[in-house]
Scaffold this motif. Structure first.
Motif, PDB file in Angstrom:
ATOM      1  N   GLY A 121      11.130  18.798 -14.299  1.00 39.75           N
ATOM      2  CA  GLY A 121      11.002  19.622 -15.491  1.00 39.75           C
ATOM      3  C   GLY A 121      11.842  19.127 -16.645  1.00 39.75           C
ATOM      4  N   ILE A 122      13.057  18.652 -16.351  1.00 40.27           N
ATOM      5  CA  ILE A 122      13.939  18.171 -17.407  1.00 40.27           C
ATOM      6  C   ILE A 122      13.359  16.932 -18.069  1.00 40.27           C
ATOM      7  N   GLU A 123      12.810  16.028 -17.284  1.00 40.10           N
ATOM      8  CA  GLU A 123      12.214  14.820 -17.854  1.00 40.10           C
ATOM      9  C   GLU A 123      11.004  15.169 -18.724  1.00 40.10           C
ATOM     10  N   ALA A 124      10.141  16.052 -18.226  1.00 39.24           N
ATOM     11  CA  ALA A 124       8.957  16.443 -18.986  1.00 39.24           C
ATOM     12  C   ALA A 124       9.347  17.131 -20.291  1.00 39.24           C
ATOM     13  N   ILE A 125      10.338  18.003 -20.244  1.00 36.91           N
ATOM     14  CA  ILE A 125      10.783  18.708 -21.444  1.00 36.91           C
ATOM     15  C   ILE A 125      11.412  17.736 -22.433  1.00 36.91           C
ATOM     16  N   ALA A 126      12.225  16.805 -21.946  1.00 33.49           N
ATOM     17  CA  ALA A 126      12.878  15.839 -22.823  1.00 33.49           C
ATOM     18  C   ALA A 126      11.856  15.006 -23.585  1.00 33.49           C
ATOM     19  N   VAL A 127      10.855  14.512 -22.876  1.00 30.27           N
ATOM     20  CA  VAL A 127       9.825  13.700 -23.530  1.00 30.27           C
ATOM     21  C   VAL A 127       9.049  14.540 -24.532  1.00 30.27           C
ATOM     22  N   GLN A 128       8.707  15.777 -24.151  1.00 30.80           N
ATOM     23  CA  GLN A 128       7.944  16.631 -25.068  1.00 30.80           C
ATOM     24  C   GLN A 128       8.739  16.940 -26.327  1.00 30.80           C
ATOM     25  N   ARG A 129      10.018  17.209 -26.194  1.00 32.43           N
ATOM     26  CA  ARG A 129      10.821  17.542 -27.372  1.00 32.43           C
ATOM     27  C   ARG A 129      10.851  16.359 -28.351  1.00 32.43           C
ATOM     28  N   MET A 130      10.930  15.152 -27.843  1.00 33.61           N
ATOM     29  CA  MET A 130      10.926  13.979 -28.727  1.00 33.61           C
ATOM     30  C   MET A 130       9.533  13.740 -29.307  1.00 33.61           C
ATOM     31  N   ALA A 131       8.505  13.881 -28.476  1.00 33.13           N
ATOM     32  CA  ALA A 131       7.137  13.697 -28.961  1.00 33.13           C
ATOM     33  C   ALA A 131       6.793  14.738 -30.020  1.00 33.13           C
ATOM     34  N   HIS A 132       7.334  15.940 -29.882  1.00 32.65           N
ATOM     35  CA  HIS A 132       7.043  17.020 -30.836  1.00 32.65           C
ATOM     36  C   HIS A 132       7.509  16.652 -32.244  1.00 32.65           C
ATOM     37  N   LEU A 133       8.603  15.911 -32.355  1.00 32.42           N
ATOM     38  CA  LEU A 133       9.079  15.480 -33.669  1.00 32.42           C
ATOM     39  C   LEU A 133       8.026  14.635 -34.379  1.00 32.42           C
ATOM     40  N   LEU A 134       7.379  13.749 -33.642  1.00 29.56           N
ATOM     41  CA  LEU A 134       6.340  12.900 -34.224  1.00 29.56           C
ATOM     42  C   LEU A 134       5.066  13.707 -34.492  1.00 29.56           C
ATOM     43  N   TYR A 135       4.745  14.623 -33.572  1.00 26.60           N
ATOM     44  CA  TYR A 135       3.568  15.489 -33.761  1.00 26.60           C
ATOM     45  C   TYR A 135       3.707  16.300 -35.052  1.00 26.60           C
ATOM     46  N   GLN A 136       4.894  16.838 -35.321  1.00 31.46           N
ATOM     47  CA  GLN A 136       5.130  17.630 -36.528  1.00 31.46           C
ATOM     48  C   GLN A 136       4.874  16.825 -37.800  1.00 31.46           C
ATOM     49  N   ARG A 137       5.026  15.508 -37.688  1.00 28.19           N
ATOM     50  CA  ARG A 137       4.828  14.628 -38.848  1.00 28.19           C
ATOM     51  C   ARG A 137       3.442  13.996 -38.836  1.00 28.19           C
ATOM     52  N   HIS A 138       2.537  14.605 -38.063  1.00 28.73           N
ATOM     53  CA  HIS A 138       1.121  14.226 -38.067  1.00 28.73           C
ATOM     54  C   HIS A 138       0.887  12.777 -37.636  1.00 28.73           C
ATOM     55  N   ASP A 190       2.232  19.147 -17.588  1.00 25.73           N
ATOM     56  CA  ASP A 190       1.429  18.777 -18.754  1.00 25.73           C
ATOM     57  C   ASP A 190       1.808  19.679 -19.926  1.00 25.73           C
ATOM     58  N   ILE A 191       2.666  19.180 -20.812  1.00 28.12           N
ATOM     59  CA  ILE A 191       3.067  19.942 -22.002  1.00 28.12           C
ATOM     60  C   ILE A 191       2.569  19.187 -23.224  1.00 28.12           C
ATOM     61  N   HIS A 192       1.695  19.803 -23.979  1.00 31.81           N
ATOM     62  CA  HIS A 192       1.169  19.156 -25.176  1.00 31.81           C
ATOM     63  C   HIS A 192       2.301  18.967 -26.195  1.00 31.81           C
ATOM     64  N   PRO A 193       2.307  17.838 -26.925  1.00 31.54           N
ATOM     65  CA  PRO A 193       3.385  17.625 -27.903  1.00 31.54           C
ATOM     66  C   PRO A 193       3.392  18.635 -29.034  1.00 31.54           C
ATOM     67  N   GLY A 194       2.295  19.372 -29.223  1.00 32.68           N
ATOM     68  CA  GLY A 194       2.257  20.374 -30.276  1.00 32.68           C
ATOM     69  C   GLY A 194       2.961  21.671 -29.930  1.00 32.68           C
ATOM     70  N   ALA A 195       3.211  21.924 -28.657  1.00 31.87           N
ATOM     71  CA  ALA A 195       3.841  23.185 -28.251  1.00 31.87           C
ATOM     72  C   ALA A 195       5.228  23.320 -28.878  1.00 31.87           C
ATOM     73  N   GLN A 196       5.546  24.532 -29.349  1.00 40.92           N
ATOM     74  CA  GLN A 196       6.857  24.821 -29.933  1.00 40.92           C
ATOM     75  C   GLN A 196       7.703  25.534 -28.877  1.00 40.92           C
ATOM     76  N   ILE A 197       8.855  24.955 -28.559  1.00 41.55           N
ATOM     77  CA  ILE A 197       9.655  25.445 -27.429  1.00 41.55           C
ATOM     78  C   ILE A 197      11.096  25.670 -27.875  1.00 41.55           C
ATOM     79  N   GLY A 198      11.614  26.864 -27.589  1.00 44.59           N
ATOM     80  CA  GLY A 198      12.987  27.190 -27.929  1.00 44.59           C
ATOM     81  C   GLY A 198      13.992  26.591 -26.964  1.00 44.59           C
TER      82      GLY A 198
END
Length: 305
Positions: A133-150, A169-177
């Motif tokens: 879970g930690i690895e998946a969350i870490a990758v998603q949080r970084m990918a989300h930065l790029l997703y936010q910038r289209h 499977d966490i989509h890079p668009g998901a917003q996570i606190g």
């Protein structure tokens, strides 16, 4: 044999013209999947220094180690961003790398949530090294930065690599606190427009998905709409639960195992299965009155206490 191979080659080339939807010829070069995977691995080395390296990193070496790795990631990411047709790839690369300290601070809260949320956890080191879970969350949080910038493709390649590795499977668009914990993790699906608050805990097999796909007058799926749930702060979702559509699960609620929900849930509510029925009760101290009502979903009887 040579004649047969020549025949096969001819048929394949002919198919490139007849079945063109899966070709990428004579066009702008696509980002390299292999290069993005290498960049993602290096990013994990930066956010978790010493955990993804074969040899130990000594404190007196960390500055040089980090500088070298940042330079490698910067060159690689800028190159792939250019392939993705990002207008100012160099500026975006710098902006992305500048966010890594903040990402690390958030990941620290995720590790803390895992340690405090799993009685079997013996150390932070175990969580970072062994918890998918930690690895998946870490990758998603970084990918989300790029997703936010289209940015096209690159964030999705990053999270699908993590999906392949972890089963999460966490989509890079998901917003996570902050303080997000996925326990066990296999089979977890979190859709693109999902919003997850802080201190949320979910177990294996949970789906935060879409109920339906709206279509336009030509019958084409409409993109970019809100399709997935909102999970508010301090929610726990147990194994096998499925929550579909743009519904809200209220703060402090608990969703039991194998529950199927198409409707929202008020704050401080427990939803569970009993006798083949889906039931609900509030946990608010001030509520003592007992009554029942029916959910307009596949859930059957709903009991509120």
């Amino acid at each position: 044999m040579d004649n047969k191979l020549s025949e096969i080659t001819g048929k394949l080339v002919d198919s490139f013209h007849k079945v063109g939807g899966i070709n990428h010829l004579d066009g702008v070069n696509l980002p390299s999947r292999e290069a993005i995977v290498d960049i993602t691995r290096d990013l994990l080395r930066l956010v978790f220094p010493g955990f993804y390296d074969k040899e130990p990193i000594h404190s007196n070496e960390v500055a040089g180690y980090t500088a070298k790795l940042v330079a490698v990631v910067a060159r690689g990411l800028e190159k792939e961003l250019k392939k993705a047709q990002v207008a100012d790839a160099a500026a975006l690369t710098r902006e992305f790398l500048e966010q890594l300290p903040a990402i690390r601070a958030t990941l620290q809260t995720d590790v803390t949530a895992a340690y405090e949320g799993d009685p079997a956890a013996i150390s932070n080191e175990e969580i970072i090294l062994a918890y998918p879970g930690i690895e998946a969350i870490a990758v998603q949080r970084m990918a989300h930065l790029l997703y936010q910038r289209h940015v096209a493709l690159i964030p999705r390649i990053m999270t699908e690599w993590a999906h392949n590795k972890t089963g999460i499977d966490i989509h890079p668009g998901a917003q996570i606190g902050s303080h997000f914990f996925i326990d066990h993790g296999t089979g977890v699906v979190v859709g693109e427009t999902t919003r997850i608050g802080s201190r949320v805990k979910i177990y294996q097999g949970v789906t935060l998905g879409a109920k339906s796909f709206p279509k336009d007058a030509q019958g084409r799926v409409v993109k970019g709409t809100k399709r997935h749930p909102n999970i508010e702060d301090d929610v726990t979702i147990y194994a096998g639960a499925t929550i579909l559509g743009p519904v809200t699960i209220g703060k402090g609620s608990i969703i039991g195992g194998n529950v199927w929900l198409l409707e929202g849930v008020p704050p401080a509510t427990v939803v569970y299965q009993e006798g083949g029925q889906t039931k609900m009760k509030t946990t608010a101290k001030e509520r003592s009155e007992e009554h029942t009502s029916e959910l307009q979903s596949p859930c059957n009887l709903v009991c509120r206490l």
